[in-house]
Design a protein around this motif. Structure first.
Motif: not given
Ligand code: G4P
Length: 534
Positions: A18-21, A24-25, A45, A140-141, A144, A255-257
Motif C-alpha cells: 500500500s501507499h503510506p496512510d 496497512k497498519t 499496537k 479501505n476507508k 469516509r 473500513s479497517a478502522l
C-alpha cells in the motif's frame, strides 16, 4: 491427505502492499484480531510500542516515526494458517520490501477509497507483477468520503492493466456507509452503525429479494441494485485461473478502522489465494509437497533484541516438514548447520518453533553465517533464485576520525551489508569504504546504528562516484585487463565480488563501449545467475 500436503494446502503466505496512510497498519491489526491472534486490536499496537521500546537502539525509527524493521505474523483462521509478512512502509527501504515479496505467494493491495492508486502502490504492484504474485484488492476507508466504486475499479484496470472483479459492492459511503452486497455469495453484510461490533451478515436470494428492502435504507437500495446489476454485467466475472496468474484482482470494499470487510477479506484469502507455490531454483524447481526440507534466506535482521545481540535470518521454507533440531546443509559454504533454536514470530512475540511447513517463515539466529539469498536443504545441491540485490542509487564515502578503529569499522560494515541494510564496497586502491544505499534515509539509519550498536562515530561524505555495477565476463583475461586498466574504480563488495564504480553515467557508458566483453550488472542476482551460466 498426508500431514505435509494438508499443511501446504492450508497455508497462505502473503504481504500487504500500500501507499503510506492507506491503512496497512490498521488492517494488519484487524486481521490479527479476526484471526484470533490477539484479544484486542490495541494489543498489537501495545506490543509494537514495547518492541519499539526494546529496540530503542534504532533512534531514527523513533525520531522519524517510521517502522524500519519488518516482521512476520502468523495466525490461524477457518482451518488456514496465515503468514503475514510485514513490509517496511518507508520508500527508502524498498529493497527490503522487494525481497520480502520474493517470500510470499500472494499479496493484498490496500487502496484509500478517496485517493485511489497512489505512487507507491503502483511501484509495489510492479514488483508483484514481475513475479506474477496474485493480488486481492481491499478498498479501505469506505466510512469516509470515497470516490465512486466504478471510478476506482476503472482506475485499477487502466493504471495497472489488471482486470478488477468486484467481490463486494459498497452500499453508500462516508456517513451513509451501510455495508456491502456480497456478489460472490449473495448476502448482505451490514455495518454496526452505532458501535464497533462486528458486521452482521444475511443471506439473500439474489438482488430482487425483498429482505434487502427491509434491511437497506430506501434512499440507497435502488442505487445499490442498479450498480450491482451494472457491475455484474460490465465487470469481469471472477476467474480463479486469471487471478492466480496475476491478471485479475478480486476487489473487496471495507473500513479497517470500523472492522468492516475484514472477515470477508480473510475468507477471500482462505478461499482464493494460492497455497505455497513451486519455487524456481537451480538446477530444478522445488515443489512444496516434497518431503525433504528446503528454504532460502530473504531477510536478515541484526540485533533485534539488544540483550541477545544476535542476528536472525528469515527463511522461507519451500518444501517439507521442518522440525526443531534438524540439520540443514548451507549450500554456499557446504556446511551442515543444526537449527536448534528457530523462532516463529507469532503476532510480534518470539515463540520457539517446534515445527513448520513449506510456506512458513522461520527465523534462524546465527552469527553471520547466513546471508540474503542463501539456500538451505537436507543435502541436495539446490540454489533458489530470485532474491535480488540492487545496485545502489546513492554512494557515500565513510569518514572515520579514529584510525585505531578501522578494523572494527570493517567488521561492522560487513555485518550491516550481509544483513542487507546497505551495500559496502572497499576500493582496491586506497582501501577506503564506499557505502551504497537506495535512499538517503538509509544513511541516517546506518550512521545511527554504527554509533549505537558498534560504538563507531562516523560521518558520510560525498564519493567521487555516482554509480556502482557488478562486473563479470566469460573472458577471464579480458576481465583482468579491464580491472588493471581501471584500478582506481575497482572495488569489492562484502562477498568479494568485483564492482566498477563509475563517476557518472557517461563514464559508465564509455566503459561499456570500450569493454564489450565485460558485463555491467545492476543486480547481484543477475551476477550469480550469469556466473552459474543462467
Ligand atoms: P498505514 O499503515 O498504511 O500508513 O496506515 P494506518 O493504518 O496507520 O492508517 C493511517 C490513518 O488512516 C490512521 O489515522 C488510521 O486510523 C486511518 N484509517 C485506517 N483505516 C481507516 C478506515 O477504514 N477508515 C477511516 N476513517 N480511517 C482509517 P491517523 O489519524 O493517521 O492515526 P490515528 O491517530 O487514527 O491512529
Amino acid at each position: 491427505m498426508d500431514t505435509l500436503s494438508h499443511a501446504v494446502a492450508t497455508r497462505r503466505t502473503f504481504a500487504i502492499i500500500s501507499h503510506p496512510d492507506a491503512g496497512k497498519t490498521t488492517l494488519t491489526e484487524k486481521l490479527l484480531l479476526f484471526g484470533g491472534a490477539v484479544q484486542l486490536a490495541g494489543a498489537v499496537k501495545a506490543r509494537g510500542d514495547q518492541r519499539r521500546a526494546r529496540s530503542d537502539w534504532l533512534k531514527v525509527e523513533q525520531e522519524r516515526g517510521i517502522s524500519v524493521t519488518a516482521s512476520v505474523m502468523t495466525f490461524e483462521h477457518d482451518g488456514c494458517t496465515f503468514n503475514l509478512l510485514d513490509t517496511p512502509g518507508h520508500e527508502d527501504f524498498s529493497e527490503d520490501t522487494y525481497r520480502t515479496l520474493t517470500a510470499v505467494d500472494s499479496a493484498v493491495m490496500v487502496i484509500d477509497a478517496a485517493k485511489g492508486i497512489e505512487a507507491r502502490t503502483r511501484k509495489l504492484f510492479e514488483v508483484c507483477r514481475m513475479r506474477d504474485v496474485p493480488i486481492i484488492t481491499f478498498i479501505n476507508k469506505m466510512d469516509r468520503e470515497a470516490r465512486e466504486p466504478f471510478d476506482l475499479l476503472d482506475e485499477i484496470e487502466k493504471t495497472l492493466a489488471l482486470d478488477a472483479s468486484p467481490a463486494t459492492w459498497p452500499i453508500g459511503s462516508g456517513r451513509d456507509f451501510h455495508g456491502c452486497y456480497d456478489l460472490y455469495q449473495d448476502r448482505l453484510i451490514l455495518i454496526d452503525r452505532n458501535g464497533d461490533r462486528r458486521p452482521t451478515t444475511e443471506a439473500v436470494a439474489g438482488l430482487g429479494d425483498p429482505r434487502i428492502d427491509a434491511r437497506v435504507p430506501e434512499a440507497l437500495v435502488a442505487k445499490m441494485r442498479e450498480e450491482v446489476e451494472l457491475a455484474q454485467g460490465l465487470s469481469p466475472a471472477f476467474d480463479l485461473k486469471s487471478y492466480r496468474e496475476g491478471h485479475l484482482t478480486p476487489v473487496f470494499f471495507g473500513s479497517a478502522l470500523r472492522n468492516f470487510g475484514v472477515q470477508e477479506l480473510l475468507e477471500g484469502l482462505a478461499r482464493l489465494a494460492p497455497s505455497p507455490r513451486p519455487q524456481p531454483a537451480e538446477p530444478r524447481s522445488v515443489e512444496p509437497s516434497e518431503n525433504k526440507v528446503s528454504g532460502f534466506v530473504f531477510k536478515i535482521q541484526a540485533n533485534m533484541d539488544p540483550n541477545h545481540r544476535d542476528r536472525v535470518a528469515f527463511v522461507r521454507l519451500c518444501s517439507g516438514h521442518f522440525k526443531r533440531g534438524m540439520k540443514l546443509r548451507h549450500i554456499r559454504t557446504e556446511r551442515q548447520i543444526a537449527i536448534n533454536a528457530p523462532v516463529l514470530f507469532m503476532a510480534g512475540d518470539r515463540d520457539v518453533a517446534d515445527e513448520a511447513y513449506a510456506g512458513d517463515i522461520i527465523g534462524i539466529p546465527n552469527h553471520g553465517l547466513l546471508r540474503i539469498g542463501d539456500s538451505l536443504t537436507e543435502g541436495e545441491q539446490i540454489r533458489f533464485l530470485g532474491v535480488p540485490s540492487f545496485a545502489p542509487e546513492l554512494l557515500r564515502r565513510v569518514k572515520l576520525d579514529d584510525p585505531m578503529k578501522v578494523k572494527h569499522l570493517r567488521r561492522a560494515l560487513e555485518q550491516l551489508a550481509e544483513e542487507g541494510a546497505s551495500q559496502v564496497f572497499r576500493r582496491r586502491l586506497g582501501g577506503d569504504w564506499v557505502v551504497g544505499a537506495v535512499g538517503p534515509l538509509q544513511f541516517d539509519v546506518l550512521r545511527s546504528r554504527l554509533g549505537a550498536e558498534y560504538g563507531l562515530p562516523i560521518e558520510f561524505e560525498g564519493a567521487p562516484f555516482e554509480l556502482a555495477r557488478w562486473v563479470d565476463s566469460d573472458d577471464k583475461a579480458a576481465l583482468d585487463r579491464f580491472v588493471a586498466a581501471n584500478a582506481p574504480n575497482i572495488a569489492e563488495d562484502h562477498d568479494g565480488a568485483l564492482v566498477y564504480l563509475a563517476r557518472n553515467q557517461w563514464y559508465l557508458q564509455r566503459a561499456r563501449d570500450d569493454w564489450p566483453m565485460v558485463r555491467f550488472l545492476e543486480t547481484r542476482e543477475q551476477h550469480a545467475l550469469q556466473a552459474a551460466g543462467g
